[in-house]
Write an enzyme that holds these catalytic residues in place. Structure first.
Site, short mmCIF file in Angstrom:
data_model
loop_
_atom_site.label_atom_id
_atom_site.label_comp_id
_atom_site.label_asym_id
_atom_site.label_seq_id
_atom_site.Cartn_x
_atom_site.Cartn_y
_atom_site.Cartn_z
N SER A 53 30.83 -12.90 -18.32
CA SER A 53 30.31 -11.73 -18.74
C SER A 53 31.36 -10.28 -17.85
O SER A 53 31.15 -9.22 -18.87
CB SER A 53 29.39 -12.05 -19.29
OG SER A 53 28.61 -11.68 -17.15
N LYS A 121 29.19 -23.65 -14.50
CA LYS A 121 28.08 -23.44 -14.86
C LYS A 121 29.30 -23.54 -16.43
O LYS A 121 30.37 -23.14 -16.14
CB LYS A 121 27.83 -22.32 -15.60
CG LYS A 121 26.86 -22.59 -16.66
CD LYS A 121 25.78 -21.26 -17.33
CE LYS A 121 26.24 -19.68 -16.92
NZ LYS A 121 27.25 -19.97 -18.97
N GLU A 189 20.24 -19.51 -24.33
CA GLU A 189 20.67 -18.25 -24.70
C GLU A 189 20.26 -18.23 -26.11
O GLU A 189 20.91 -18.81 -26.47
CB GLU A 189 22.44 -17.55 -23.76
CG GLU A 189 22.56 -16.58 -24.58
CD GLU A 189 23.81 -15.76 -23.63
OE1 GLU A 189 24.66 -16.88 -23.37
OE2 GLU A 189 24.88 -14.69 -24.51
O1 KIV Z 1 28.68 -14.97 -18.18
C1 KIV Z 1 27.15 -15.22 -18.17
O2 KIV Z 1 26.65 -14.24 -18.05
C2 KIV Z 1 26.13 -15.51 -18.75
C3 KIV Z 1 25.20 -16.10 -18.56
C4 KIV Z 1 24.61 -14.68 -20.09
C5 KIV Z 1 23.76 -16.72 -18.76
O3 KIV Z 1 26.65 -16.79 -19.16
#
Ligand code: KIV
Length: 272
Positions: A53, A121, A189
């Site tokens: 993000s 992640k 999400e």
């Molecule tokens: O990139 C990000 O901020 C995310 C969150 C919204 C979980 O993946």
């Protein structure tokens, strides 16, 4: 507390599992630089996510798809330099874990070794289970991400709630597959509250929700959104805990006024 000094012990994958077993909530926020990370480190927050993000929030991109491995490593390292207590998770960017197992391992290694992350992640379900398994077997903790997966925005056709109707069973199945492959936590999400609750009950791994209601094992928000930086982005699930955008704008306006009006710097801020 650690045995050897007064520093609080690092939050680890074991801490997350224990929290779930004990029914205690886990807190995570995104963060992309050392200035903010220093503040989060001094709080009681459990986890920092250097999310992709970052593309939207600090790099001025229109989505997360153009974020690169080098950018993720660069920003993760900045956060790692000033943190020793929180668990640090770094997003693997678009296509950095989809081309081959070998490339997934190489890229995950960069985030851990050069970036200083404790886990990576990845977004997706069944299709990425082999990569998840390979990383976990290599000793790299992996956080999964189901529901709205922004890296697939062109396939999903927009930022919409996922898992309604027939899709619900598929998401439950994919959550179980990811848990079985060894993820240490699972981000959900934009998922209906009931489905997030069902998934959280179905797996031993902690779930961390964003727009997934109160029944997940933890919550995550994008830092700049919850701090109230000005943005067109104002989804139903977001709670703004501050209005920093307004505070910053007012400070900048005052500075500009004082310099142009001649009242700053005064004698107080000058050397004689
Ligand atoms: O990139 C990000 O901020 C995310 C969150 C919204 C979980 O993946």
């Amino acid at each position: 507390m650690s045995k050897h000094n007064d520093q609080p012990a690092r939050v680890t994958v074991k801490t997350l599992l224990k929290r779930k077993e004990d029914g205690q909530k886990i807190t995570m926020l995104t963060c992309y630089d050392a200035a903010f990370a220093g503040i989060l480190e001094k709080s009681t927050l459990d986890m920092i996510l250097v999310g992709d993000s970052m593309g939207n929030v600090v790099l001025g991109m229109k989505d997360t798809i153009t974020v690169t491995m080098d950018q993720m490593v660069h920003h993760t390292a900045a956060v790692a330099r000033v943190t020793s207590r929180v668990m640090l998770v770094a997003d693997m960017p678009f296509m950095s874990y989809n081309i081959s197992l070998e490339q997934s391992l190489i890229n995950a290694t960069r985030l851990i070794q050069e970036g200083g992350a404790h886990a990576v992640k990845v977004e997706g379900g069944t299709a990425i289970v082999p990569q998840v398994r390979a990383m976990v077997q290599a000793g790299i903790p992996v956080v999964g991400h189901l529901g709205l997966t922004p890296q697939s925005i062109h396939t999903l056709g927009g930022y919409k709630v996922q898992g309604r109707g027939d899709e619900a069973q598929k998401m439950i199945r994919e959550a179980k597959e990811l848990a079985e492959a060894g993820v240490c936590a699972l981000v959900l999400e934009l998922v209906p509250q009931g489905l997030a609750k069902e998934i959280s009950a179905a797996i031993k791994v902690p779930t961390i929700g964003i727009g997934a209601g109160p029944d997940t094992d933890g919550q995550v928000l994008v830092l700049h959104d919850m701090l109230g930086f000005p943005s067109e982005f104002s989804p139903k699930f977001l709670k703004r805990y501050a209005t920093l955008g307004e505070t910053i704008a007012a400070a900048v306006a005052q500075y500009d006024l004082e310099v142009k009006g001649g009242s700053f710097p005064s004698a107080e801020h000058s050397f004689q």
